[in-house]
Every structure is written in C-alpha cells, then in structure tokens.
Design an enzyme around this catalytic site. Sequence first.
Site, PDB file in Angstrom:
ATOM      1  CD  GLU A   1      61.711  24.960  37.726  1.00  0.00           C
ATOM      2  OE1 GLU A   1      62.665  25.552  37.290  1.00  0.00           O
ATOM      3  OE2 GLU A   1      61.004  25.423  38.454  1.00  0.00           O
TER       4      GLU A   1
ATOM      5  CE  LYS B   1      37.717  13.029  37.105  1.00  0.00           C
ATOM      6  NZ  LYS B   1      38.828  14.008  36.664  1.00  0.00           N
TER       7      LYS B   1
ATOM      8  NE  ARG C   1      43.825  12.605  43.537  1.00  0.00           N
ATOM      9  CZ  ARG C   1      42.511  12.718  43.194  1.00  0.00           C
ATOM     10  NH1 ARG C   1      41.906  13.847  42.675  1.00  0.00           N
ATOM     11  NH2 ARG C   1      41.807  11.626  43.514  1.00  0.00           N
TER      12      ARG C   1
ATOM     13  CB  THR D   1      42.108  13.316  35.484  1.00  0.00           C
ATOM     14  OG1 THR D   1      41.020  12.792  35.161  1.00  0.00           O
ATOM     15  CG2 THR D   1      41.751  14.752  35.615  1.00  0.00           C
TER      16      THR D   1
ATOM     17  CE1 TYR E   1      60.992  22.585  41.251  1.00  0.00           C
ATOM     18  CE2 TYR E   1      62.404  22.647  43.564  1.00  0.00           C
ATOM     19  CZ  TYR E   1      61.227  23.100  42.623  1.00  0.00           C
ATOM     20  OH  TYR E   1      60.421  24.064  43.274  1.00  0.00           O
TER      21      TYR E   1
ATOM     22  CG  ASP F   1      38.368  17.685  29.971  1.00  0.00           C
ATOM     23  OD1 ASP F   1      38.779  16.502  30.085  1.00  0.00           O
ATOM     24  OD2 ASP F   1      38.411  18.613  30.844  1.00  0.00           O
TER      25      ASP F   1
END
Length: 412
Positions: free
Chosen positions: A59, A232, A238, A229, A57, A203
């Site tokens: 954060e 691609k 991903r 992203t 974790y 984008d």
Amino acid sequence: MSNDPHSSLLRQQDAEVAAWLHREDKRQSTTLTLIASENHCSSAVRAACSSRITDKYAEGYPNRRYYGGCEVADGLEELARQRAMQLFAGAEEANVQPHSGTTANLAALVALAGSGGRIVGMALKAGGHLSHGHSKSHTGMLFDARQYGVDGSGRIDLDEVRRVAREHQPKVLIAGGSSYARNIDYRAFAEIAREVGAFLMADIAHPAGLMAAGVVPSPIGIADVVTMTTHKTLRGPRGGMILARKDCAKLINSSVFPGAQGGPLVQQIAGKAVAFGEALRPEFRAYQERVKDNAAWLAECLAGQGLDIVTGGTDNHIVLVDLRRVDVTGAAVEERALAAGLSVNKNAIPGDPRPPMVTSGLRLGTAAVTTRGFGKDEIAKVAEIIVGLVRGSDPERFRPVVQGLCERFPLP
Ligand code: DSN
C-alpha cells in the site's frame, strides 16, 4: 494445459482447478477470439503475473509504503511507470496501480469532478462505456452524469458535444468509448472542455496499443488525464493505468490509493512492465499496423458481402456490424458464432431498439487474431464465415475451417 512447470505443479496439487484452466487453454487454442476487448498476452507477461510477488502488500507508492520489505515492489512499479511514460511520450505522470479500467475511471473522476460533481460522457448506447456515467454504474450514481450521443451515421457530432457541454457545464468532459470505431478529434474535445472550464479525460482503453505505436492519433499531451486498460490492444496483463498532467497527478494518486483501492496487485504491475517493454520494440508498431489494416479489410469484406457497418468502416481495431437489415439479433449471431468456434460479442448499435442482452449489433476486433499471425487471407475467410452465420448457415459447416486456422496459427 500448457506444459510450463506451474501447470504440472497445479495438476498435482489441485486437479479440479487445473482441469478448469486446462479447459480454458483448450478453449482459447481451438477457437478464434474476435472480441474487440480481448487479446493474447505473451508468456513473459503471464510468467510475471504468476510470480511470488503476488504475496506482497505494498500500500502506498514507491518509497512511501505502509509496509516494510517493499524494495522489489518499488523497483517494479517505478520500472512500469518509466516504461509507460516512454511508451506514451509526452505523458508527465503515470499511475500503474488501477486494478481495471473501470477503477481507473472511477478514481480519475472522483479526483477531477469531486463527489457529486457533474460529468459529461458518451452514452453507452452510442458507443461509450458504463463507467462514463451510465445510470447502473457508480459513475452514474455518485456523479451528476449527463451524456452525449452520436449522429445518424454513428459518428461523434462535435457540435452536439459542445451543445451538451455548454448546457450542463461539467467539471469533467469524457472522450472515448468501448464500441467506437473511429478516431476521436481530441483537440476539438480539449477546446470544448476549455470553453466550459472542464477537465478533459480521455479513456483510451480500446485503442491504447494503436496509440502507443503511433498508428492512430492519441490524446497524450492534449487531455488532462488519460485512462486505459492494459489488456486490450496494448496486449498486457489484465489491469488499468492512468496518465496525467503533473499538476493533476497528486489528486489522481490519492484517488487511486487510498481512495479507490488498497494494496496494488504488484504481480500485475510486473506484467504491465513486461508488456510496456514489449510495446517499446519496433515489432509492436508492425503488429499494430497489421491490427488496423486487418480491421479495415474485415469491414471491407463484410460490407462487400452486403452487411452494414456502423459509420461505414473503421479507423482502429473495432468493426461494429449493424444487423437490423438482415433482421437477426446480435445474441443469435453470437450463439451461432460460438458453435462455429468464433468468440464474438453482441453489442448495441447507436439507437438500438433491442435490449442489451439481445441487441442488433455485433462487435468484432482484430487484435487477438492478429497476435496469432492473421493477415488478409485469413481475415477474408473469417468475414465469409461471419456473413454465412448472419445469413443463417449451419455453424457446424464452418467448424473445420476454424479448426484449421487455429492449428496453423497457434497461440503465442
Ligand atoms: N468489457 C470491455 C469491453 O468489452 O469493451 C469494457 O469494459
């Protein structure tokens, strides 16, 4: 399944999941991916994504975390950020935490428009994306979203964008799409955004890899915020990423965490760092040039055999086929293609009279087959198969050709 140590361990520990994953390995290696949003990342990227850091974790942001023991997460995130800014030279800040492109868009839009703020983006039907303000997306529910379309040839009409922006006076103007095969004039978009006092958000989820390699024009240094992203054309794991001007970065960072997400997926961030490192090598530019040339050649071969291509061609990795004149649906061709061993997707074309699960279009992309090593000869064969499928030939006829190509061009 591949014979790496993780796979054999999984086979021993959980045969059921291992069998599913084996099936996916087989599916990918025995079919050709022509889905424009997919690619095959390297085994180094996959290794990073399956590392033990998945347990952690973290954060917060590097050196400002809510948990102890984050020194490795800090190091990896900082490395990914620095590589991202080197790759997209001119970017002033990078946030590598978004879990996906849609999360990146949502976080950026909340930061720039504020809850309920007005946004203007390209309509999904025209080639935009759900997260640019479509009514079924939270971006269409939480913001006052208005949309612009494309002209009769399928291209963005800047006069129309200006008219819509002037009429609606948005806080954010969005440039970019998910089935738009042409370069976008980001300077013109920036001028329109300036005229109406809006932020410009670009984008670049689809052409990010082509832009990183400098083979198509990029909005870096022009748009206030750039979302993308990483899986691609960029050929990473991903995930999502946001690049921002320094003065927007604080707002963006707090909108990603704690605004839209909890702990970042550090294993994916590690994979992003690996992918950015790969993209900084000269081979990546050569790869992206081939992706673009292959797409242009695919469009030419399809058009040469009588198919209509939206906008008449492509500037990037996407080829959008308009099937209306042949009177076959996108859904029917997608199904035939699967039977032949080609993975493609039905896609709305501008002004499509058919519903989204049927459509009158087919979206093709060359990133994944180019990763396998395809050149002009192989693309010409693929075009022949697609034309055959569109015209109703038996898909089984093509299966051996596809099989042969898969064997000659194995996955990385
Ligand atoms: N699913 C992606 C695409 O296919 O373009 C966008 O979210």
